[in-house]
Design a protein around this motif. Structure first.
Motif, short mmCIF file in Angstrom:
data_model
loop_
_atom_site.label_atom_id
_atom_site.label_comp_id
_atom_site.label_asym_id
_atom_site.label_seq_id
_atom_site.Cartn_x
_atom_site.Cartn_y
_atom_site.Cartn_z
N UNK A 145 3.06 5.98 -2.67
CA UNK A 145 4.25 6.74 -3.06
C UNK A 145 4.26 7.00 -4.56
N UNK A 146 3.90 5.99 -5.33
CA UNK A 146 3.87 6.16 -6.79
C UNK A 146 2.85 7.21 -7.20
N UNK A 147 1.68 7.19 -6.58
CA UNK A 147 0.64 8.19 -6.89
C UNK A 147 1.12 9.60 -6.52
N UNK A 164 0.82 -1.22 0.00
CA UNK A 164 0.00 0.00 0.00
C UNK A 164 0.85 1.26 0.00
N UNK A 165 1.95 1.23 0.75
CA UNK A 165 2.84 2.38 0.80
C UNK A 165 3.51 2.62 -0.55
N UNK A 172 3.13 14.97 -7.87
CA UNK A 172 4.17 15.98 -7.72
C UNK A 172 4.76 16.36 -9.07
N UNK A 173 4.98 15.36 -9.92
CA UNK A 173 5.52 15.64 -11.26
C UNK A 173 4.55 16.48 -12.06
N UNK A 174 3.26 16.19 -11.96
CA UNK A 174 2.25 17.00 -12.66
C UNK A 174 2.25 18.43 -12.15
N UNK A 175 2.31 18.59 -10.84
CA UNK A 175 2.31 19.94 -10.27
C UNK A 175 3.52 20.75 -10.72
#
Length: 100
Positions: free
Chosen positions: A20-22, A15-16, A27-30
């Motif tokens: 983390x991937x999401x 789950x972690x 963050x990359x999109x932002x």
């Protein structure tokens, strides 16, 4: 009991990893939305100033040490002329006077 603990650990870690991937994608999109490539203007000068200050600190310490220790301390009877008498030797290995 150990198998249940191991299964719970694997589940929590999986789950972690997904979370983390999401968050990394978000963050990359932002950052991409900001459209900012490279560093902001003026940061190179600030970085250079910090590097100079960090470099001058040890250099100033060495200069202060050379001034305090004085290379000619051995010629003055094992004691630096500017060293108070209560400081026996003042960083130079000289025998302290003993009475009687």
């Amino acid at each position: 009991m150990a198998v249940a603990g191991a299964a719970a650990t694997v589940g929590l870690r999986a789950g972690a990893v997904v979370q983390h991937r999401r968050e990394a994608r978000e963050s990359a999109r932002n950052w991409a939305e900001l459209g900012h490539a490279g560093q902001p203007p003026g940061t190179a000068r600030a970085r250079t100033g910090v590097a100079v200050l960090i470099g001058l600190g040890p250099a100033a310490a060495v200069v202060a040490l050379v001034v305090v220790v004085e290379p000619g301390a051995e010629r003055a009877g094992g004691r630096s002329p500017s060293c108070p008498p209560r400081w026996s030797g003042c960083l130079s290995p000289s025998p302290s006077p003993t009475s009687g």
